[in-house]
Write a protein that holds these residues in place. Structure first.
Motif, PDB file in Angstrom:
ATOM      1  N   LYS A 165      -0.612   1.886  24.275  1.00  0.00           N
ATOM      2  CA  LYS A 165       0.303   1.379  25.307  1.00  0.00           C
ATOM      3  C   LYS A 165       1.263   2.478  25.767  1.00  0.00           C
ATOM      4  O   LYS A 165       1.554   2.620  26.960  1.00  0.00           O
ATOM      5  CB  LYS A 165       1.099   0.191  24.774  1.00  0.00           C
ATOM      6  CG  LYS A 165       0.292  -1.063  24.519  1.00  0.00           C
ATOM      7  CD  LYS A 165      -0.086  -1.741  25.824  1.00  0.00           C
ATOM      8  CE  LYS A 165      -0.769  -3.079  25.556  1.00  0.00           C
ATOM      9  NZ  LYS A 165      -1.232  -3.717  26.828  1.00  0.00           N
ATOM     10  N   ALA A 166       1.777   3.236  24.811  1.00  0.00           N
ATOM     11  CA  ALA A 166       2.724   4.304  25.154  1.00  0.00           C
ATOM     12  C   ALA A 166       2.048   5.386  25.989  1.00  0.00           C
ATOM     13  O   ALA A 166       2.640   5.906  26.944  1.00  0.00           O
ATOM     14  CB  ALA A 166       3.316   4.902  23.879  1.00  0.00           C
ATOM     15  N   VAL A 167       0.813   5.739  25.631  1.00  0.00           N
ATOM     16  CA  VAL A 167       0.082   6.746  26.399  1.00  0.00           C
ATOM     17  C   VAL A 167      -0.187   6.231  27.812  1.00  0.00           C
ATOM     18  O   VAL A 167      -0.050   6.970  28.801  1.00  0.00           O
ATOM     19  CB  VAL A 167      -1.236   7.117  25.687  1.00  0.00           C
ATOM     20  CG1 VAL A 167      -2.084   8.017  26.571  1.00  0.00           C
ATOM     21  CG2 VAL A 167      -0.943   7.797  24.360  1.00  0.00           C
ATOM     22  N   GLU A 168      -0.572   4.967  27.912  1.00  0.00           N
ATOM     23  CA  GLU A 168      -0.791   4.363  29.234  1.00  0.00           C
ATOM     24  C   GLU A 168       0.479   4.432  30.071  1.00  0.00           C
ATOM     25  O   GLU A 168       0.465   4.795  31.247  1.00  0.00           O
ATOM     26  CB  GLU A 168      -1.241   2.909  29.061  1.00  0.00           C
ATOM     27  CG  GLU A 168      -1.392   2.135  30.364  1.00  0.00           C
ATOM     28  CD  GLU A 168      -2.641   2.513  31.126  1.00  0.00           C
ATOM     29  OE1 GLU A 168      -2.757   2.094  32.284  1.00  0.00           O
ATOM     30  OE2 GLU A 168      -3.487   3.228  30.570  1.00  0.00           O
ATOM     31  N   PHE A 169       1.592   4.090  29.461  1.00  0.00           N
ATOM     32  CA  PHE A 169       2.887   4.143  30.143  1.00  0.00           C
ATOM     33  C   PHE A 169       3.195   5.572  30.591  1.00  0.00           C
ATOM     34  O   PHE A 169       3.619   5.808  31.729  1.00  0.00           O
ATOM     35  CB  PHE A 169       3.969   3.630  29.196  1.00  0.00           C
ATOM     36  CG  PHE A 169       5.377   3.832  29.688  1.00  0.00           C
ATOM     37  CD1 PHE A 169       5.930   2.975  30.628  1.00  0.00           C
ATOM     38  CD2 PHE A 169       6.153   4.885  29.213  1.00  0.00           C
ATOM     39  CE1 PHE A 169       7.221   3.161  31.093  1.00  0.00           C
ATOM     40  CE2 PHE A 169       7.444   5.080  29.658  1.00  0.00           C
ATOM     41  CZ  PHE A 169       7.978   4.214  30.605  1.00  0.00           C
ATOM     42  N   HIS A 170       2.974   6.514  29.707  1.00  0.00           N
ATOM     43  CA  HIS A 170       3.257   7.920  30.014  1.00  0.00           C
ATOM     44  C   HIS A 170       2.406   8.411  31.184  1.00  0.00           C
ATOM     45  O   HIS A 170       2.915   9.063  32.108  1.00  0.00           O
ATOM     46  CB  HIS A 170       2.989   8.765  28.764  1.00  0.00           C
ATOM     47  CG  HIS A 170       3.169  10.242  28.967  1.00  0.00           C
ATOM     48  ND1 HIS A 170       4.357  10.808  29.347  1.00  0.00           N
ATOM     49  CD2 HIS A 170       2.282  11.270  28.839  1.00  0.00           C
ATOM     50  CE1 HIS A 170       4.217  12.121  29.449  1.00  0.00           C
ATOM     51  NE2 HIS A 170       2.968  12.425  29.140  1.00  0.00           N
ATOM     52  N   LEU A 171       1.121   8.088  31.160  1.00  0.00           N
ATOM     53  CA  LEU A 171       0.238   8.534  32.230  1.00  0.00           C
ATOM     54  C   LEU A 171       0.588   7.876  33.559  1.00  0.00           C
ATOM     55  O   LEU A 171       0.538   8.510  34.615  1.00  0.00           O
ATOM     56  CB  LEU A 171      -1.215   8.249  31.860  1.00  0.00           C
ATOM     57  CG  LEU A 171      -1.769   9.048  30.671  1.00  0.00           C
ATOM     58  CD1 LEU A 171      -3.172   8.578  30.325  1.00  0.00           C
ATOM     59  CD2 LEU A 171      -1.767  10.537  30.980  1.00  0.00           C
ATOM     60  N   CYS A 172       0.953   6.596  33.502  1.00  0.00           N
ATOM     61  CA  CYS A 172       1.343   5.901  34.734  1.00  0.00           C
ATOM     62  C   CYS A 172       2.610   6.510  35.328  1.00  0.00           C
ATOM     63  O   CYS A 172       2.721   6.693  36.542  1.00  0.00           O
ATOM     64  CB  CYS A 172       1.561   4.411  34.459  1.00  0.00           C
ATOM     65  SG  CYS A 172       0.045   3.464  34.223  1.00  0.00           S
ATOM     66  N   CYS A 173       3.576   6.816  34.463  1.00  0.00           N
ATOM     67  CA  CYS A 173       4.815   7.435  34.947  1.00  0.00           C
ATOM     68  C   CYS A 173       4.538   8.802  35.559  1.00  0.00           C
ATOM     69  O   CYS A 173       5.083   9.154  36.610  1.00  0.00           O
ATOM     70  CB  CYS A 173       5.822   7.570  33.808  1.00  0.00           C
ATOM     71  SG  CYS A 173       6.567   6.008  33.298  1.00  0.00           S
ATOM     72  N   THR A 174       3.676   9.572  34.881  1.00  0.00           N
ATOM     73  CA  THR A 174       3.338  10.896  35.396  1.00  0.00           C
ATOM     74  C   THR A 174       2.664  10.793  36.752  1.00  0.00           C
ATOM     75  O   THR A 174       2.975  11.525  37.694  1.00  0.00           O
ATOM     76  CB  THR A 174       2.415  11.631  34.402  1.00  0.00           C
ATOM     77  OG1 THR A 174       3.086  11.756  33.145  1.00  0.00           O
ATOM     78  CG2 THR A 174       2.043  13.011  34.910  1.00  0.00           C
ATOM     79  N   GLN A 175       1.728   9.846  36.855  1.00  0.00           N
ATOM     80  CA  GLN A 175       1.033   9.654  38.121  1.00  0.00           C
ATOM     81  C   GLN A 175       2.000   9.184  39.205  1.00  0.00           C
ATOM     82  O   GLN A 175       1.937   9.631  40.356  1.00  0.00           O
ATOM     83  CB  GLN A 175      -0.088   8.635  37.939  1.00  0.00           C
ATOM     84  CG  GLN A 175      -1.024   8.517  39.135  1.00  0.00           C
ATOM     85  CD  GLN A 175      -2.163   7.563  38.846  1.00  0.00           C
ATOM     86  OE1 GLN A 175      -1.937   6.429  38.420  1.00  0.00           O
ATOM     87  NE2 GLN A 175      -3.382   8.015  39.062  1.00  0.00           N
TER      88      GLN A 175
END
Length: 690
Positions: free
Chosen positions: A121-131
């Motif tokens: 979940k944290a990685v998903e959040f991080h990638l979404c924020c980066t995108q």
């Protein structure tokens, strides 16, 4: 996952590699490849962060002398924005500090599957924020290029939204005889054509917006200057975006039309360096490339200390020589692949694609020393200057380009305030940290405005749609900055709420408004004020008692006051809202529920809070002329409110067509710029028929 990545890079800060291995296995069982690293102490943590980029950091704090604050601090020093998952045996109430420090989550050890799911979940959040940051940067870059072309065009053009002018180039102001940029705020869309064609132009703009037309629309109008002179001219209507919101662009076609897309030189004419726009474009590319790079990049803002005094003493010619020499010095210390550009006046920008903190420290220290040791030869004599530098290290998880420049500028301002001749690093701020810092700045700005009497009240009429009625005014506050800039409530109230300053603002507004109301009642005893209460006042149980005493002191009947509270504020603070509503009813004051209509069952709130007025959320009004569902919603709220004996207020009425629709829907009261803009004078004639 929101992005395709070959594997998840995880840094475990722990002395329990067995537990880390179990977590890695759980993640892999969920179909994800993991590339894991370990740091057992602070030195290893810092080394890992400088040499690698991670999608998540997992801190297993048992037996460690590294805490959450240490991990967050190391991330900031390395220019990374990476989510941190804390696994701990500490009780729940002790984990609040982890969240306050910036942790994504703080959970108990075991079961391992829970930790594995949270890692994903944290990685998903991080990638979404980066995108999201990358898309924001791309959008803003496109907006900047478009607006720059508009501003630099020799053809008159201006941007409008909801009939209000957002900006116009110099050619537009000259064409329509508008003296200064500040005067533009006095003009709306219809002011640039003759009155008989204002509705035609408005309908043309609205039709394009509804159809989302991406092409050009060209039509001949009778144009009108600020001096009242009329003449025929062709208007070309296109679309644009400012701050992510659509707007309309009007361009006047003249006989001397040139190609507005011609790009200006990317070279600053004084120093021979790249200019600000080139730095922006290069930074866009570096942000995109950093998604694939292990090392972060650095952005530095450098400035000549005490430049205004030097310029006044040396004159323009010598100061240009000075700036040129400083540009050469910067390029000596930051050769390619670094990019050096002049941002404007005495400010320079330096972009370093791959940066390590220790190396940058050395280079910036050497630059500052070299500046003070460098004798600059001028037309007459020579001089020595000093430099101040602000730097930030970041990667593709950074905020927008403007955010990066702003944070580098903050570091630069700190050095300047300390006397200059030095450098400082600004820790990159996550959205939450940036908001917290911005909130504190707003708090200081408002407190300064209160201390120096730079607050003022404005009054907007609330008018009965069905004939002459007694005067009602909605009261707003404006904050004026030390340099004359004016801020609306939407600019500062959210920050005031979060910093605990909202209740103070409420009392300032109410106390000054009631004094104004007392004076107004002498000429019209029926005048009523709508006064807003925020969450801060609701949680202060003394506000009703204070209000009653102040009304009594000013000899103002409580029946002349309507207190507005937002629907969301009532719902999230229901117990306090019920007590406040009962207190207002007992003292014979009225209550208005503001921003009404967003819940699944909005009228359910009336079971708890007995309001006299319901003010609908402005979102229902924006497209009510063309949106049948908005019309049905307003009709439903109006009929439901009337059945319960409530008066319906609709804000944000910006044109005659909206007013006509609201009249047909049997709305009671309206307010908005079309009726009358907020003003420091209460001079509206309530006997007139709208």
């Amino acid at each position: 996952m929101s992005q395709n990545i070959e594997s998840i890079n995880v840094l475990f800060v722990t002395r329990e590699p067995e537990l880390a291995e179990r977590l890695i296995s759980c993640v892999r069982m969920r179909g994800r490849t993991v590339r894991a690293y370990q740091a057992a102490d602070r030195a290893e943590l810092e080394e890992r962060l400088l040499s690698h980029r991670f999608h998540i950091i997992v801190l297993i704090d048992s037996g460690m002398d590294v805490g959450t604050h240490d991990v967050i601090g190391a991330l900031q020093n390395s220019g990374r924005l990476t989510p941190v998952l804390v696994m701990t045996d500490r009780p729940e109430d002790e984990r609040v500090a982890d969240y306050e420090a910036g942790a994504f989550a703080a959970i108990s050890r075991g079961p391992d599957d829970v930790a594995a799911i949270l890692i994903l979940k944290a990685v998903e959040f991080h990638l979404c924020c980066t995108q999201m940051h990358r898309l924001q940067s791309t959008l803003q870059a496109a907006e900047r290029r478009h607006l720059r072309l508009l501003q630099e065009s020799p053809e008159p053009n201006a941007c409008f939204r909801h009939g209000k002018i957002l900006n116009a180039n110099d050619a537009w102001r000259e064409y329509f005889k508008i003296d200064t940029s500040e005067d533009l705020s006095d003009y709306g869309l219809g002011d640039f054509v003759i009155p008989q064609q204002q509705d035609t132009l408005q309908q043309l703009v609205e039709t394009r917006a509804i159809q989302n037309d991406s092409g050009e629309t060209r039509q001949t109008f009778s144009l009108r200057t600020a001096h009242g002179r009329s003449f025929e001219g062709d208007l070309v209507l296109t679309g644009a975006s400012i701050d992510g919101e659509a707007c309309a662009v009007l361009r006047v076609v003249t006989s001397a039309e040139n190609d507005a897309s011609e790009q200006l030189s990317a070279i600053d004419p004084v120093t021979g360096l790249h200019n600000r726009q080139h730095l922006f474009q290069t930074l866009e590319g570096v942000l995109a490339a950093s998604a694939r790079a292990e090392l972060p990049f650095a952005l530095i803002e450098a400035s000549v200390d005490d430049f205004e005094r030097l310029q006044a003493t040396l004159g323009t010619g010598s100061s240009d020589i000075l700036l040129t020499d400083i540009g050469l010095l910067l390029r000596e210390h930051f050769p390619p692949p670094a990019t050096v550009a002049r941002l404007g006046n005495e400010d320079f920008g330096i972009l370093v694609p791959s940066a390590r903190r220790t190396e940058l420290d050395q280079r910036l220290a050497a630059l500052v020393r070299a500046a003070t040791a460098r004798e600059i030869n001028l037309d007459k004599g020579s001089t020595v200057v000093s430099l101040s530098c602000g730097a930030i290290i970041a990667d593709d998880s950074a905020p927008t380009i403007e955010g990066l420049l702003d944070q580098a500028a903050r570091a630069l301002d700190g050095i300047r305030q300390a006397g200059g001749n030095g450098y400082a690093f600004q820790h990159i701020l996550s959205d939450a940290h940036a908001r917290a810092e911005s909130d504190q700045q707003w708090k200081a700005r408002i407190e300064d405005a209160i201390a120096h009497q730079r607050l003022r009240l404005v009054y907007q009429p609330v008018v009965n749609l069905h004939g002459g009625d007694f005067p009602r005014f909605s009261v707003f506050m404006r904050v004026t900055g030390p340099d004359g800039e004016v801020y609306d409530p939407s600019d500062f109230l959210p920050a005031a709420e979060r910093t605990g300053l909202a209740a103070t603002i409420d009392r300032w507004i109410i106390s000054h408004a009631i004094q104004a109301l007392a004076a107004r009642l002498k000429s019209d005893s029926r005048t009523t004020f709508f006064l807003k209460l925020t969450r801060g006042s609701l949680l202060d149980g003394s506000v009703v008692v204070w209000l009653q005493k102040f009304l009594h002191k000013q000899r103002v009947p409580a029946s002349r006051v309507v207190v507005e509270i937002k629907e969301a504020t009532i719902i999230t603070n229901l117990k306090s809202a019920i007590g406040t509503a009962r207190g207002l009813k007992a003292m014979n004051a009225s209550l208005c529920i503001d921003d009404f209509g967003n819940g699944l069952n909005p009228f359910h709130i009336l079971r708890h809070v007995d309001a006299d007025y319901i003010k609908l959320d402005g979102a229902f009004v924006r497209d009510v002329v063309s949106n049948e569902s908005s019309q049905k919603a307003i009709r439903r709220f109006t009929e439901g409110g009337h059945a319960k004996g409530k008066q319906i207020v609709v804000p944000m009425v910006e044109d005659a067509a909206t007013l006509a629709v609201l009249f047909s829907l049997n709305v009671n009261l309206v307010q908005g710029y079309f009726v009358h803009p907020p003003s420091e004078q209460m001079d509206f004639d309530f006997t007139q028929v709208i």
